[in-house]
Design a protein around this motif. Structure first.
Motif, PDB file in Angstrom:
ATOM      1  N   MET A   1      -1.078  10.041   4.784  1.00  0.00           N
ATOM      2  CA  MET A   1      -1.088   8.604   4.481  1.00  0.00           C
ATOM      3  C   MET A   1       0.237   7.960   4.873  1.00  0.00           C
ATOM      4  O   MET A   1       0.266   6.863   5.433  1.00  0.00           O
ATOM      5  N   GLN A   2       1.326   8.660   4.610  1.00  0.00           N
ATOM      6  CA  GLN A   2       2.653   8.138   4.944  1.00  0.00           C
ATOM      7  C   GLN A   2       2.776   7.942   6.456  1.00  0.00           C
ATOM      8  O   GLN A   2       3.287   6.920   6.913  1.00  0.00           O
ATOM      9  N   VAL A   3       2.294   8.917   7.230  1.00  0.00           N
ATOM     10  CA  VAL A   3       2.337   8.807   8.691  1.00  0.00           C
ATOM     11  C   VAL A   3       1.513   7.616   9.157  1.00  0.00           C
ATOM     12  O   VAL A   3       1.946   6.850  10.036  1.00  0.00           O
TER      13      VAL A   3
ATOM     14  N   ALA B   1       4.905   0.155  12.445  1.00  0.00           N
ATOM     15  CA  ALA B   1       5.464   0.072  13.800  1.00  0.00           C
ATOM     16  C   ALA B   1       4.653  -0.907  14.645  1.00  0.00           C
ATOM     17  O   ALA B   1       5.217  -1.714  15.393  1.00  0.00           O
ATOM     18  N   LYS B   2       3.321  -0.872  14.519  1.00  0.00           N
ATOM     19  CA  LYS B   2       2.473  -1.817  15.260  1.00  0.00           C
ATOM     20  C   LYS B   2       2.743  -3.248  14.817  1.00  0.00           C
ATOM     21  O   LYS B   2       2.835  -4.153  15.637  1.00  0.00           O
ATOM     22  N   VAL B   3       2.855  -3.450  13.516  1.00  0.00           N
ATOM     23  CA  VAL B   3       3.106  -4.790  12.988  1.00  0.00           C
ATOM     24  C   VAL B   3       4.448  -5.316  13.492  1.00  0.00           C
ATOM     25  O   VAL B   3       4.559  -6.460  13.941  1.00  0.00           O
TER      26      VAL B   3
ATOM     27  N   SER C   1       0.827  -1.209   0.000  1.00  0.00           N
ATOM     28  CA  SER C   1       0.000   0.000   0.000  1.00  0.00           C
ATOM     29  C   SER C   1       0.862   1.260   0.000  1.00  0.00           C
ATOM     30  O   SER C   1       0.558   2.230  -0.696  1.00  0.00           O
ATOM     31  N   ARG C   2       1.935   1.234   0.771  1.00  0.00           N
ATOM     32  CA  ARG C   2       2.846   2.387   0.816  1.00  0.00           C
ATOM     33  C   ARG C   2       3.442   2.638  -0.574  1.00  0.00           C
ATOM     34  O   ARG C   2       3.519   3.773  -1.040  1.00  0.00           O
TER      35      ARG C   2
END
Length: 188
Positions: free
Chosen positions: A119-121, A128-130, A100-101
């Motif tokens: 969107m980037q943030v 980071a969560k993953v 997606s990024r």
């Protein structure tokens, strides 16, 4: 030449080998306990036939204790398998987030710079969560497999593994909160 550090891939391969060995050891342990349980049951039946109440009661207590150990071992095996599945889900999610990024970066000319930055943030937060979830699950699997391979696991180890797994599968993976995140992303 001696390597002082291992690559992520090497650590992952070692983790998989340890997990496979730990699961096999745990399955063997369960099988051995079930065989002992059958022997104790037969011993209890024989004690009942000859009228030895004390031996019958001891056999029944041993049988009950073995049932509990089998239950704990099976629970630990299920927790390990659940954690492995969860890690696979995390990896798939990470791949999708990266995809997606890449898509957002490739169409960056269309939307305004502010929208792309937002969107980037969001992608960075999701990654980071993953990564945090993957690390927590890896730690849980490492601790569990190590305790099984060293023969040092008990009810406390199982509870610790369960709590680590539950903590790692936090509200980020709950459908309601995730559904709201998706709706908010669609609105924004």
């Amino acid at each position: 030449m001696v390597k002082f550090w291992k690559s992520k891939e090497e650590r992952e391969i070692e983790r998989k080998v340890r997990m496979r060995k730990a699961k096999m050891a745990l399955k063997q342990y369960i099988s051995n306990l079930e065989n002992l349980k059958r022997k104790i049951f037969l011993q209890g039946k024989e004690a009942a036939k000859i009228g030895d109440e004390a031996l019958l009661k001891r056999s029944a207590m041993k049988y009950l204790a073995l049932e509990e150990r089998i239950k704990q071992a099976k629970r630990l095996l299920l927790l390990m398998e659940e954690a492995e599945i969860q890690r696979e889900l995390v990896k798939v999610s990470a791949n999708f987030i990266q995809f997606s990024r890449d898509i957002v970066e490739s169409i960056a000319e269309g939307p305004g710079a502010e929208d792309v930055a937002k969107m980037q943030v969001e992608f960075e937060k999701a990654m980071a969560k993953v990564e945090g979830l993957d690390e927590a699950l890896s730690t849980m699997l490492d601790l569990t497999s190590e305790s099984i391979l060293t023969g040092d696991f008990d009810a406390e180890t199982i509870e610790e593994a369960a709590s680590l797994f539950e903590a790692s599968a936090s509200s980020d993976l709950e459908p309601k909160s995730r559904l709201k995140q998706i709706e908010d992303m669609m609105r924004g």
